[in-house]
Design an enzyme around this catalytic site. Structure first.
Site, PDB file in Angstrom:
ATOM      1  N   GLY A   9       1.074  42.288  31.212  1.00  0.00           N
ATOM      2  CA  GLY A   9      -0.083  42.287  32.309  1.00  0.00           C
ATOM      3  C   GLY A   9      -1.270  41.330  31.794  1.00  0.00           C
ATOM      4  O   GLY A   9      -2.468  41.682  31.859  1.00  0.00           O
ATOM      5  N   TYR A 190      -1.363  58.619  37.038  1.00  0.00           N
ATOM      6  CA  TYR A 190      -2.023  57.366  35.942  1.00  0.00           C
ATOM      7  C   TYR A 190      -2.509  58.002  34.947  1.00  0.00           C
ATOM      8  O   TYR A 190      -2.079  57.676  33.681  1.00  0.00           O
ATOM      9  CB  TYR A 190      -3.139  56.778  36.605  1.00  0.00           C
TER      10      TYR A 190
HETATM   11  P1  NDP Z   1      -5.839  45.292  35.837  1.00  0.00           P
HETATM   12  O1  NDP Z   1      -5.318  45.808  37.082  1.00  0.00           O
HETATM   13  O2  NDP Z   1      -7.030  44.148  35.712  1.00  0.00           O
HETATM   14  O3  NDP Z   1      -4.572  44.595  34.950  1.00  0.00           O
HETATM   15  C1  NDP Z   1      -3.396  45.383  34.891  1.00  0.00           C
HETATM   16  C2  NDP Z   1      -2.339  44.127  34.730  1.00  0.00           C
HETATM   17  O4  NDP Z   1      -0.977  44.922  34.785  1.00  0.00           O
HETATM   18  C3  NDP Z   1      -2.215  42.980  35.639  1.00  0.00           C
HETATM   19  O5  NDP Z   1      -2.101  42.123  35.087  1.00  0.00           O
HETATM   20  C4  NDP Z   1      -0.872  43.454  36.566  1.00  0.00           C
HETATM   21  O6  NDP Z   1      -0.096  42.356  36.969  1.00  0.00           O
HETATM   22  C5  NDP Z   1      -0.183  44.242  35.556  1.00  0.00           C
HETATM   23  N1  NDP Z   1       1.212  44.815  35.964  1.00  0.00           N
HETATM   24  C6  NDP Z   1       1.017  45.859  37.077  1.00  0.00           C
HETATM   25  N2  NDP Z   1       2.280  46.405  37.469  1.00  0.00           N
HETATM   26  C7  NDP Z   1       3.113  45.321  36.540  1.00  0.00           C
HETATM   27  C8  NDP Z   1       4.594  45.435  36.539  1.00  0.00           C
HETATM   28  N3  NDP Z   1       5.090  46.174  37.372  1.00  0.00           N
HETATM   29  N4  NDP Z   1       5.089  44.443  35.640  1.00  0.00           N
HETATM   30  C9  NDP Z   1       4.267  43.603  34.928  1.00  0.00           C
HETATM   31  N5  NDP Z   1       2.929  43.792  34.985  1.00  0.00           N
HETATM   32  C10 NDP Z   1       2.521  44.498  35.943  1.00  0.00           C
HETATM   33  O7  NDP Z   1      -6.125  46.366  34.774  1.00  0.00           O
HETATM   34  P2  NDP Z   1      -7.034  46.464  33.301  1.00  0.00           P
HETATM   35  O8  NDP Z   1      -7.019  45.092  32.728  1.00  0.00           O
HETATM   36  O9  NDP Z   1      -8.228  47.274  33.767  1.00  0.00           O
HETATM   37  O10 NDP Z   1      -6.007  47.438  32.642  1.00  0.00           O
HETATM   38  C11 NDP Z   1      -5.331  47.038  31.664  1.00  0.00           C
HETATM   39  C12 NDP Z   1      -5.119  48.315  30.531  1.00  0.00           C
HETATM   40  O11 NDP Z   1      -6.222  48.745  30.221  1.00  0.00           O
HETATM   41  C13 NDP Z   1      -4.234  49.446  31.192  1.00  0.00           C
HETATM   42  O12 NDP Z   1      -3.303  49.906  30.237  1.00  0.00           O
HETATM   43  C14 NDP Z   1      -5.229  50.291  31.506  1.00  0.00           C
HETATM   44  O13 NDP Z   1      -4.733  51.726  31.604  1.00  0.00           O
HETATM   45  C15 NDP Z   1      -6.232  50.131  30.489  1.00  0.00           C
HETATM   46  N6  NDP Z   1      -7.649  50.635  30.617  1.00  0.00           N
HETATM   47  C16 NDP Z   1      -8.399  50.250  31.373  1.00  0.00           C
HETATM   48  C17 NDP Z   1      -9.788  50.465  31.667  1.00  0.00           C
HETATM   49  C18 NDP Z   1     -10.624  49.938  32.423  1.00  0.00           C
HETATM   50  O14 NDP Z   1     -11.876  50.480  32.602  1.00  0.00           O
HETATM   51  N7  NDP Z   1     -10.341  48.952  33.314  1.00  0.00           N
HETATM   52  C19 NDP Z   1     -10.061  51.660  30.684  1.00  0.00           C
HETATM   53  C20 NDP Z   1      -9.113  52.233  29.713  1.00  0.00           C
HETATM   54  C21 NDP Z   1      -8.043  51.585  29.557  1.00  0.00           C
HETATM   55  P3  NDP Z   1      -0.600  41.702  38.228  1.00  0.00           P
HETATM   56  O15 NDP Z   1      -1.915  40.549  38.027  1.00  0.00           O
HETATM   57  O16 NDP Z   1       0.467  40.983  39.070  1.00  0.00           O
HETATM   58  O17 NDP Z   1      -1.238  42.565  39.176  1.00  0.00           O
END
Ligand code: NDP
Length: 315
Positions: A9, A190
């Protein structure tokens, strides 16, 4: 030599910011493991990651077949593996009905937990063989799965129960689409998946720290209220969430700062302790944080491991 790190991701948000931070050190080659090849290429270019410091490899965590293919493709690249970052996630808080992965698992747990569980298991040996000074397996966690915090107490709370839904296949047919067997709730799914991520990291630590010397870690990077994670939320939420986090909870961090934190967990020589869930204080200093009772329940971690093994075809 440069280290090689796989980041799932890495096409947006935290993953992209981490890829950028590591690439900029000049010490890492970043494999961006993404489901949308073109988006990942564009994202890398847009933040100025130089051509020689990354490659994009296709990975769709919502398909176990794709996870297996990714592991093969990576191996055929001939690169050693020095760090694996399980970062990708989906969050579907407004979904009324469950949606499913290729194998028919509820999408949030299927992607965030089961896809990563198989990926990490398949690549464990590659990590073990690395001769890099430190080798690390990092699974991104979250405060929201931790019911010992304020954020973790906002309903619906995470709760895996006795894992009956997961054991039944999480498919909404023979079993519930929720791990605990209850009615579908996208926000809870989630949070449950994040508890699985944190339990999995600890179970890896217990099972493999001695044999492999790998550092297993999880972290809460802070609330990155601006990432794509909230794209499925209602517009009013998306408008109010960033200022709420900035001024009320004060947990808000910029993507760049959060990326720097995750990059630290990947490469900082002082963060080599295994089995730790890292967080950062007001001064942006890292500390070993406490997990909630459920997220640190060793018996549940063992059971989750065994049930997950069956679902992904490893047992
Ligand atoms: P984003 O939505 O910006 O990023 C998520 C990423 O996961 C994207 O690159 C997305 O791809 C990818 N993804 C989703 N589904 C799939 C799949 N089936 N196969 C491959 N890749 C996939 O979210 P964040 O950057 O915020 O999240 C990143 C991590 O941080 C997560 O684990 C989240 O739980 C964690 N987190 C986030 C917080 C926040 O406040 N934002 C707080 C605490 C934890 P695509 O670009 O193609 O959609």
């Amino acid at each position: 030599r440069k280290g090689t790190v796989i980041i799932t991701g890495a096409s947006s948000g935290l993953g992209l910011a981490t890829a950028k931070a590591l690439a900029e050190t000049g010490e890492w080659h970043v494999i961006m493991a993404c489901r949308n090849f073109l988006k990942a290429e564009k994202a890398a270019k847009s933040v100025g990651i130089t051509k020689e410091s990354y490659s994009v490899m296709h990975l769709d965590l919502a398909s176990l077949e794709s996870v297996r293919q990714f592991a093969d493709t990576f191996r055929r690249s001939g690169r050693p593996l020095d760090a694996l970052v399980c970062n990708a996630a989906v969050y579907l808080p407004t979904a009324k009905e469950p949606t499913y992965t290729a194998e028919g698992f509820e999408l949030s747990v299927g992607t965030n937990h089961l896809g990563h569980f198989l990926l990490a298991r398949l690549l464990l040996d590659d990590l073990k063989q690395s001769d890099y000074p430190y080798k690390r397996l990092i699974i991104v966690g979250s405060i929201t799965g931790n019911t010992n915090t304020l954020a973790g107490n906002v309903p619906p709370k995470a709760n895996l129960g006795d894992l009956r839904g997961l054991a039944g296949g999480l498919n909404g047919i023979q079993s519930s689409a929720m791990i605990d067997g209850g009615d579908f709730d996208g926000a809870k799914a989630y949070k449950d998946s994040k508890v699985c991520n944190m339990l999995t990291m600890q179970e890896f630590h217990r099972r493999y720290i001695e044999e492999t010397g790998i550092t297993f870690a999880s972290l809460y990077p802070g609330c990155i209220a601006t990432t794509g994670l909230f794209r499925e939320h209602i517009p009013l939420f998306r408008l109010l969430f960033p200022p709420f986090q900035k001024y009320i909870t004060k947990g808000y961090v910029l993507e760049e700062e959060a990326g720097g934190r995750l990059a630290q967990v990947v490469s900082d020589p002082s963060l080599t302790k295994s089995g730790v869930y890292w967080s950062w204080n007001k001064n942006s200093e890292s500390f070993e944080n406490q997990l909630s009772k459920e997220a640190s329940d060793a018996e549940k971690a063992r059971k989750l491991w065994e049930v997950s093994e069956k679902l992904v075809g490893l047992a």
